[in-house]
Design a protein around this motif. Structure first.
Motif, PDB file in Angstrom:
ATOM      1  N   VAL A 356      -1.995 -21.182 -12.619  1.00  0.00           N
ATOM      2  CA  VAL A 356      -3.045 -20.697 -11.731  1.00  0.00           C
ATOM      3  C   VAL A 356      -3.543 -19.350 -12.244  1.00  0.00           C
ATOM      4  N   ARG A 357      -4.797 -19.288 -12.604  1.00  0.00           N
ATOM      5  CA  ARG A 357      -5.378 -18.043 -13.133  1.00  0.00           C
ATOM      6  C   ARG A 357      -6.184 -17.372 -12.009  1.00  0.00           C
ATOM      7  N   MET A 358      -5.629 -16.317 -11.475  1.00  0.00           N
ATOM      8  CA  MET A 358      -6.283 -15.555 -10.419  1.00  0.00           C
ATOM      9  C   MET A 358      -7.262 -14.555 -11.041  1.00  0.00           C
ATOM     10  N   SER A 359      -8.238 -14.158 -10.256  1.00  0.00           N
ATOM     11  CA  SER A 359      -9.151 -13.118 -10.724  1.00  0.00           C
ATOM     12  C   SER A 359      -8.427 -11.779 -10.794  1.00  0.00           C
ATOM     13  N   ASP A 360      -8.949 -10.849 -11.613  1.00  0.00           N
ATOM     14  CA  ASP A 360      -8.350  -9.526 -11.675  1.00  0.00           C
ATOM     15  C   ASP A 360      -8.378  -8.880 -10.295  1.00  0.00           C
ATOM     16  N   LEU A 361      -7.307  -8.158  -9.970  1.00  0.00           N
ATOM     17  CA  LEU A 361      -7.287  -7.429  -8.705  1.00  0.00           C
ATOM     18  C   LEU A 361      -8.420  -6.400  -8.688  1.00  0.00           C
ATOM     19  N   GLY A 367     -12.394  -0.964   0.666  1.00  0.00           N
ATOM     20  CA  GLY A 367     -11.713   0.013  -0.169  1.00  0.00           C
ATOM     21  C   GLY A 367     -10.279   0.313   0.219  1.00  0.00           C
ATOM     22  N   ASP A 368      -9.669  -0.534   1.078  1.00  0.00           N
ATOM     23  CA  ASP A 368      -8.314  -0.230   1.540  1.00  0.00           C
ATOM     24  C   ASP A 368      -7.261  -1.140   0.936  1.00  0.00           C
ATOM     25  N   ARG A 369      -7.628  -2.044   0.002  1.00  0.00           N
ATOM     26  CA  ARG A 369      -6.654  -2.968  -0.576  1.00  0.00           C
ATOM     27  C   ARG A 369      -7.193  -3.546  -1.868  1.00  0.00           C
ATOM     28  N   SER A 435      -3.491 -14.119   4.327  1.00  0.00           N
ATOM     29  CA  SER A 435      -2.598 -13.172   3.673  1.00  0.00           C
ATOM     30  C   SER A 435      -1.931 -12.293   4.726  1.00  0.00           C
ATOM     31  N   GLY A 436      -0.666 -11.975   4.492  1.00  0.00           N
ATOM     32  CA  GLY A 436       0.045 -11.127   5.443  1.00  0.00           C
ATOM     33  C   GLY A 436      -0.116  -9.647   5.177  1.00  0.00           C
ATOM     34  N   PHE A 437      -1.176  -9.263   4.486  1.00  0.00           N
ATOM     35  CA  PHE A 437      -1.369  -7.844   4.158  1.00  0.00           C
ATOM     36  C   PHE A 437      -1.393  -6.991   5.420  1.00  0.00           C
ATOM     37  N   THR A 438      -2.147  -7.448   6.430  1.00  0.00           N
ATOM     38  CA  THR A 438      -2.252  -6.684   7.672  1.00  0.00           C
ATOM     39  C   THR A 438      -1.099  -7.002   8.601  1.00  0.00           C
ATOM     40  N   SER A 439      -0.832  -8.302   8.820  1.00  0.00           N
ATOM     41  CA  SER A 439       0.274  -8.751   9.662  1.00  0.00           C
ATOM     42  C   SER A 439       0.576 -10.192   9.316  1.00  0.00           C
ATOM     43  N   THR A 473      -3.139  -0.490  -2.126  1.00  0.00           N
ATOM     44  CA  THR A 473      -3.756   0.300  -3.195  1.00  0.00           C
ATOM     45  C   THR A 473      -2.734   1.151  -3.948  1.00  0.00           C
ATOM     46  N   THR A 474      -1.500   1.177  -3.451  1.00  0.00           N
ATOM     47  CA  THR A 474      -0.443   1.897  -4.177  1.00  0.00           C
ATOM     48  C   THR A 474       0.104   1.095  -5.348  1.00  0.00           C
ATOM     49  N   LEU A 475      -0.335  -0.160  -5.466  1.00  0.00           N
ATOM     50  CA  LEU A 475       0.133  -1.013  -6.553  1.00  0.00           C
ATOM     51  C   LEU A 475      -0.353  -0.456  -7.898  1.00  0.00           C
TER      52      LEU A 475
END
Length: 487
Positions: A356-361, A367-369, A435-439, A473-475
Motif C-alpha cells: 500500500v503506497r500512501m501519499s506523503d504526509l 494545520g494541526d496534524r 482515524s483516532g487522532f482526535t478520539s 505535528t510532533t512527528l
C-alpha cells in the motif's frame, strides 16, 4: 497479511485481514427466544425514533444488522471460553482473580467461535446530542462477577466504565462510535442485568431510554437447543410416469439450519441410498414406473455435520392405470457431479500487489496534524460452499514504528468498499472507521471490511478501502542512512 510500506519508509506496520464464517441462530424456547452463542453482536445499540431514545440489541448472525429487543435474546458464553489465569497473573489484570482461577473470557478481538458483544451509537443522528452519551448498567445478578475492559496499545487494561473494570458501571461513548471490549465472567451460571441509555440533547434537556434486561448463560449451564422435528411435505396420492415429484423438508420449530441430505429406499430393499446433489430443503425428480414404492426421507444437519432431525419415510406411488410406459429414447445420459464437500471459503491478496503506497504526509488545511491517504490493495474473497453460511472480513493494524519513533495504529482509519461481486451476491461494505487522532481507537481494534449474511456471499467478490492516516505535528522523519564510500 497486508503491509504498509514506502520506498523510503518512515513507518512500517502490518494490517491483519481475517476471514470469519458466520452461522445461523436458533430459537431457544416455546417463546421463540433467540439463542446466540457466536458472532458479531452490538449488545448496546442506541437508536432514535420519533423523538424517543431506545436501547436495542443488533446482531450480524441471522442477517445483517438485525435488531431485537434484548429481552428476546439469550446470549450464551460457551464452555470453550474458559480461561485459566496464569501464574503469575499480570498485576494489571489482578482484578480477574488468583493464579489457577478460571474465568469465562470473551476477547475484544473477534474469535469466530465465540460471542463478540460490543456497543454502537452509529444510529444516533449527528448534532442531536452533546457528547458523551451514557449506557448505565445496573442490577447485575449472577453466581459470580462480571468484568468489562478494553486492551490498550501496549497490552494493558483500559477502563470503559470511568475508572473501574467491574459491572455495574456506566459506558460513556460519543455519537457515531462502534466499539468492542473484553468480557469476563468468574463463575458458570445465569447472569442478568439492566441497562438504560441516556444523553444530553443539544437543544436542552435529557433523553432517557426505557430500561432493558440482558441475559447471559455462561458455561455448561447454558440452555439446550430445542428438539426439532422434520417432516416431508408435497407428496401426492399418486403420480403418472413423467410427472414431476417435488418434496419439501419442514422443520418444527424452525432452527435456521439449512443443510440437508435426502435418502431413498427402493421397494423391497432394506438399504437407504443418499441422493447425489440434493443438499437443500427441496428434492425434485421425474417419476417413472420404477419409482413406484420408492421410500424417501430427509435428514437435517448442524454446522458440525451431525444429524439434528430425521423425517418419517414417505412413499411414492406411480400408477399409469394400465397404460404402458413409453419406450426409452435411443439416447445417452451424461452426468457430472460436483460434491457438496468440494466448496471452500478462500481469502487472498495478489502477492505482486500487496504494498500500500500512501501519499506523503502533508499538513492538514487546519494545520494541526499530518495527513496521508491511500487505498488498500484488492482483497479477494471466494465462497463456493453450498450451505452458504455467510462470512465476514475484518482488519486491524498494529502500531507504526521507525526506530525509536512510534505512531499508534489508531491513527489509521478506513472507508471500506465492495468493488466487485456477483449479481445479487449481497456483499455489504463495512462501516467507515475514522482515524483516532482526535478520539477513538481507529483500526487499532478490528473493523469490518465487508460481510455477507447467511444465504449470500457466494462466488468471487473483491474488497477495498480508502485509507487515511492522521499524525501529530510532533512527528519527525526517519534519518536517512549514511553510505560510506570506498576508494
Amino acid at each position: 497479511m497486508l503491509r504498509n510500506e514506502r520506498a523510503r519508509p518512515w513507518l512500517v506496520t502490518a494490517v491483519a485481514v481475517g476471514l470469519l464464517t458466520v452461522g445461523t441462530a436458533t430459537t431457544a424456547s416455546a417463546e421463540d427466544r433467540l439463542v446466540l452463542d457466536h458472532g458479531h453482536i452490538d449488545a448496546f445499540t442506541l437508536t432514535w425514533n420519533d423523538g424517543t431514545l431506545d436501547l436495542q440489541l443488533q446482531e450480524d448472525v441471522t442477517g445483517s444488522h438485525v435488531p431485537h429487543a434484548p429481552e428476546d435474546v439469550l446470549l450464551r458464553v460457551k464452555p470453550e471460553s474458559a480461561l485459566e489465569l496464569p501464574d503469575p497473573v499480570p498485576p494489571s489484570l489482578s482484578f480477574l482473580g488468583q493464579p489457577g482461577d478460571t474465568v469465562y473470557y470473551l476477547p475484544q478481538t473477534q474469535d469466530p467461535e465465540l460471542l463478540w458483544p460490543g456497543w454502537s451509537t452509529e444510529r444516533i443522528p449527528a448534532g442531536l446530542f452533546t457528547d458523551p452519551l451514557r449506557i448505565q448498567v445496573t442490577d447485575v445478578t449472577g453466581p459470580g462477577d462480571v468484568f468489562l475492559w478494553q486492551t490498550g496499545s501496549f497490552g494493558g487494561p483500559v477502563s470503559v466504565l470511568g475508572g473501574g473494570f467491574q459491572l455495574p458501571g456506566t459506558i460513556s461513548p460519543n455519537v457515531n462510535v462502534h466499539a468492542h471490549a473484553n468480557w469476563a465472567f468468574t463463575e458458570e451460571g445465569t447472569y442478568s442485568f439492566t441497562a438504560v441509555a441516556s444523553g444530553d440533547l443539544a437543544a436542552g434537556g435529557t433523553a432517557t431510554s426505557a430500561p432493558r434486561t440482558y441475559t447471559f448463560q455462561v458455561g455448561d449451564t447454558a440452555e439446550p437447543a430445542p428438539v426439532t422435528t422434520l417432516s416431508v411435505t408435497g407428496m401426492a396420492d399418486h403420480y403418472h410416469s413423467g410427472d414431476v415429484v417435488t418434496l419439501s423438508a419442514v422443520q418444527d420449530p424452525a432452527t435456521g439450519l439449512d443443510h440437508y441430505h435426502w435418502f431413498t429406499r427402493a421397494a423391497g430393499s432394506d438399504e437407504w441410498v443418499i441422493v447425489p446433489d440434493a443438499a437443500g430443503a427441496e428434492y425434485s425428480f421425474t417419476a417413472t414406473a420404477q419409482h413406484d414404492g420408492l421410500a424417501v426421507i430427509a435428514r437435517l444437519y448442524d454446522h458440525d455435520h451431525a444429524v439434528v432431525a430425521e423425517s418419517e419415510p414417505v412413499t411414492v406411488v406411480v400408477d399409469d392405470h394400465g397404460v404402458p410406459e413409453p419406450p426409452a429414447p435411443a439416447s445417452q445420459d451424461i452426468e457430472v457431479t460436483l460434491s457438496d464437500a468440494a466448496g471452500a471459503l478462500v481469502i487472498s491478496v495478489d502477492p505482486a500487489d500487496r504494498r500500500v503506497r500512501m501519499s506523503d504526509l502533508a499538513l492538514s488545511t487546519s494545520g494541526d496534524r499530518w495527513v496521508s491517504s491511500g487505498d488498500l490493495r484488492p482483497v479477494t474473497v471466494t465462497d463456493t460452499r453450498f450451505s452458504a453460511p455467510g462470512w465476514s472480513v475484518s482488519g486491524q493494524v498494529g502500531d507504526f514504528s521507525s526506530g525509536a519513533e512510534k505512531l499508534r495504529g489508531g491513527s489509521l482509519g478506513w472507508t471500506p468498499v465492495v468493488t466487485q461481486q456477483p449479481t445479487a451476491a449481497g456483499v455489504l461494505a463495512g462501516p467507515s472507521v475514522a482515524s483516532g487522532f482526535t478520539s477513538g481507537d481507529g483500526l487499532s481494534v478490528a473493523g469490518i471490511l465487508a460481510s455477507a449474511a447467511p444465504g449470500s456471499g457466494a462466488g468471487t467478490s473483491k474488497l477495498g478501502a480508502g485509507l487515511t492516516i492522521e499524525a501529530p505535528t510532533t512527528l519527525r522523519p526517519a534519518p536517512t542512512p549514511r553510505r560510506s564510500r570506498s576508494r
